[in-house]
Design a protein around this motif. Structure first.
Motif, PDB file in Angstrom:
ATOM      1  N   PRO A  45     -26.643  42.082 -40.317  1.00 17.60           N
ATOM      2  CA  PRO A  45     -26.146  43.219 -40.072  1.00 17.60           C
ATOM      3  C   PRO A  45     -24.634  42.932 -39.712  1.00 17.60           C
ATOM      4  O   PRO A  45     -24.095  41.905 -38.916  1.00 17.60           O
ATOM      5  CB  PRO A  45     -26.793  43.434 -38.914  1.00 17.60           C
ATOM      6  CG  PRO A  45     -27.387  42.477 -38.198  1.00 17.60           C
ATOM      7  CD  PRO A  45     -27.596  41.529 -39.507  1.00 17.60           C
ATOM      8  N   GLN A  50     -30.742  48.058 -37.493  1.00 17.73           N
ATOM      9  CA  GLN A  50     -30.368  47.176 -36.366  1.00 17.73           C
ATOM     10  C   GLN A  50     -29.992  48.282 -34.937  1.00 17.73           C
ATOM     11  O   GLN A  50     -29.133  49.023 -35.231  1.00 17.73           O
ATOM     12  CB  GLN A  50     -29.366  46.293 -36.423  1.00 17.73           C
ATOM     13  CG  GLN A  50     -29.478  45.379 -35.391  1.00 17.73           C
ATOM     14  CD  GLN A  50     -28.396  44.487 -35.180  1.00 17.73           C
ATOM     15  OE1 GLN A  50     -27.049  44.512 -35.346  1.00 17.73           O
ATOM     16  NE2 GLN A  50     -28.544  43.164 -34.889  1.00 17.73           N
ATOM     17  N   ASN A  75     -29.667  32.026 -39.033  1.00 20.94           N
ATOM     18  CA  ASN A  75     -28.301  32.647 -39.521  1.00 20.94           C
ATOM     19  C   ASN A  75     -27.133  31.554 -38.801  1.00 20.94           C
ATOM     20  O   ASN A  75     -27.294  31.197 -38.021  1.00 20.94           O
ATOM     21  CB  ASN A  75     -28.421  33.819 -38.789  1.00 20.94           C
ATOM     22  CG  ASN A  75     -26.899  34.543 -38.694  1.00 20.94           C
ATOM     23  OD1 ASN A  75     -26.431  35.113 -37.809  1.00 20.94           O
ATOM     24  ND2 ASN A  75     -26.530  34.917 -40.088  1.00 20.94           N
ATOM     25  N   GLY A  92     -23.046  30.647 -40.581  1.00 21.78           N
ATOM     26  CA  GLY A  92     -22.396  29.497 -41.205  1.00 21.78           C
ATOM     27  C   GLY A  92     -23.086  29.055 -42.583  1.00 21.78           C
ATOM     28  O   GLY A  92     -22.524  28.072 -43.111  1.00 21.78           O
ATOM     29  N   GLY A 135     -24.378  36.244 -43.771  1.00 16.91           N
ATOM     30  CA  GLY A 135     -23.476  37.362 -43.370  1.00 16.91           C
ATOM     31  C   GLY A 135     -22.236  37.384 -44.268  1.00 16.91           C
ATOM     32  O   GLY A 135     -22.069  37.770 -45.291  1.00 16.91           O
ATOM     33  N   ARG A 136     -21.150  36.786 -43.785  1.00 16.56           N
ATOM     34  CA  ARG A 136     -19.965  36.600 -44.159  1.00 16.56           C
ATOM     35  C   ARG A 136     -19.834  36.056 -45.530  1.00 16.56           C
ATOM     36  O   ARG A 136     -19.375  36.700 -46.650  1.00 16.56           O
ATOM     37  CB  ARG A 136     -19.016  35.816 -43.411  1.00 16.56           C
ATOM     38  CG  ARG A 136     -18.662  36.496 -42.093  1.00 16.56           C
ATOM     39  CD  ARG A 136     -18.033  35.702 -40.884  1.00 16.56           C
ATOM     40  NE  ARG A 136     -18.868  34.573 -40.397  1.00 16.56           N
ATOM     41  CZ  ARG A 136     -18.662  33.753 -39.580  1.00 16.56           C
ATOM     42  NH1 ARG A 136     -17.338  33.933 -38.874  1.00 16.56           N
ATOM     43  NH2 ARG A 136     -19.578  33.137 -39.146  1.00 16.56           N
TER      44      ARG A 136
END
Ligand SMILES: Cc1cc2nc3c(=O)[nH]c(=O)nc-3n(C[C@H](O)[C@H](O)[C@H](O)COP(=O)(O)O)c2cc1C
Length: 333
Positions: free
Chosen positions: A13, A66, A208, A210, A230-231
């Motif tokens: 998210p 979420q 989660n 990195g 994520g990123r």
């Protein structure tokens, strides 16, 4: 029994990122990846523009909602509303360290209140048949040893009935670091997450923080049940094109990026007709071509033209020509 969801690989998210347009495009690259909404606070759902916060396209499934909040009754109400909208999972955010979130007494600061988190999870689970999951950190401030982390998880699991934990493997520093710094400065401690899975094998544990490639994901999957990215997934969207084959082991080809762009255009046209500005759709595609020749022209063309008043879906097709024609040039030369 709650419905089972395959959480082997998910996209995290992310506020201002994983909105419904972004998720729709991601789904064109991977059918199996579990997608998460941006965090939506219980207040926004109860008092705000519900349709704006919760509406999504059924092609986005599987998709998890979420929530942010700390009032068990309000969260249970929101879980029920989320279930009625058709979400596949309700996730509670116990990882966000922003001041706004702390003032509302939710997010990462709730790691100091495991019983309250358990009560929230229990209240939601009693109200809906969907899986209720928790996304947390490994600690906050001085509460950062492994024993405290496991005690938090145990309380939420045993008292709240939570079976799935998604763990951002760094602590949050509640005072003095911005949310961005809190995603970069506290060191990653993957060993906490591995150890949790070892010691609590019945829990489903997703890691989660990195994780930047499919190879790294596969490594983590040797230790835990799921990987959340994520990123890296947002900044390098094309990575998702290989997930179904390489991570889920599907007998399929990697998604074809130009075909995914073409498949996105009817959706873009529908959304434009509903009054959405092209830039709100196209901005998610900026990171689509990394390290590919023509990528800079793609980015520049989108940035310059998608913001124009009245810009249409042809802008995306025109931008794509910079990349696809360079690829053809490369093949020819
Ligand atoms: C722009 C941005 C917005 C984020 N918003 C949320 C959010 O709404 N809810 C949440 O739980 N985490 C949020 N996060 C944190 C991510 O879900 C994830 O835990 C974090 O970025 C670490 O994973 P990564 O290193 O793979 O990016 C956000 C991260 C970014 C970069």
């Amino acid at each position: 029994m709650r419905p089972r969801i395959d959480r082997t690989f998910s996209v995290a998210p992310m506020m201002e990122r994983t909105d419904r347009h972004c998720r729709y495009f991601m789904r064109l690259l991977s059918r199996r990846t579990l997608l998460y909404t941006e965090m939506v606070t219980s207040g926004a759902i109860i008092f705000g523009d519900r349709q704006r916060h919760l509406a999504f396209d059924r092609d986005e499934h599987p998709v998890a909602l979420q929530l942010g909040g700390s009032d068990p009754v309000a969260l249970a109400d929101c879980a029920e509303i989320g279930a009625a909208y058709g979400y596949d999972e309700i996730n509670l955010n116990i990882g966000c360290p922003s001041d706004r979130v702390q003032n509302g007494r939710f997010g990462a600061c709730l790691m100091a209140e495991p019983q309250l988190v358990a009560d929230c999870v229990r209240a939601m689970g009693d109200r809906v048949a969907l899986p209720i999951t928790v996304k947390c950190r490994i600690g906050i401030d001085d509460q950062d040893d492994y024993a405290a982390f496991r005690a938090f998880v145990d309380r939420v699991a045993f008292s709240g009935g939570c079976e799935t934990f998604i763990v951002h493997a760094r602590k949050a520093v509640l005072k003095g670091l911005s949310p961005k710094e809190n995603r970069e400065i506290p060191p990653l401690k993957y060993d906490y997450v591995y150890r949790l899975k070892e010691e609590r094998p019945d829990l489903e544990v997703t890691i989660n923080g990195g994780i930047a490639s499919i190879e790294e994901s596969l490594f983590h999957l040797g230790k835990v049940d799921g990987v959340m990215m994520g990123r890296a997934a947002y900044q390098n969207l094309s990575l998702l094109a290989g997930v179904d084959r390489q991570i889920f082991g599907d007998a399929c080809e990697d998604a074809d990026i130009p075909a995914a762009i073409e498949a996105f255009l009817p959706y873009v046209e529908r959304e434009l007709a509903n009054g959405v500005r092209l830039n709100n759709l196209a901005r998610h595609l900026i990171g689509l071509f990394q390290g590919v020749s023509g990528a800079r022209a793609w980015r520049r063309y989108l940035a310059e033209n998608a913001t124009r008043r009245g810009a249409g879906s042809s802008v995306i097709r025109e931008a794509a020509m910079f990349v696809t024609s360079s690829a053809v040039d490369e093949k020819v030369s």
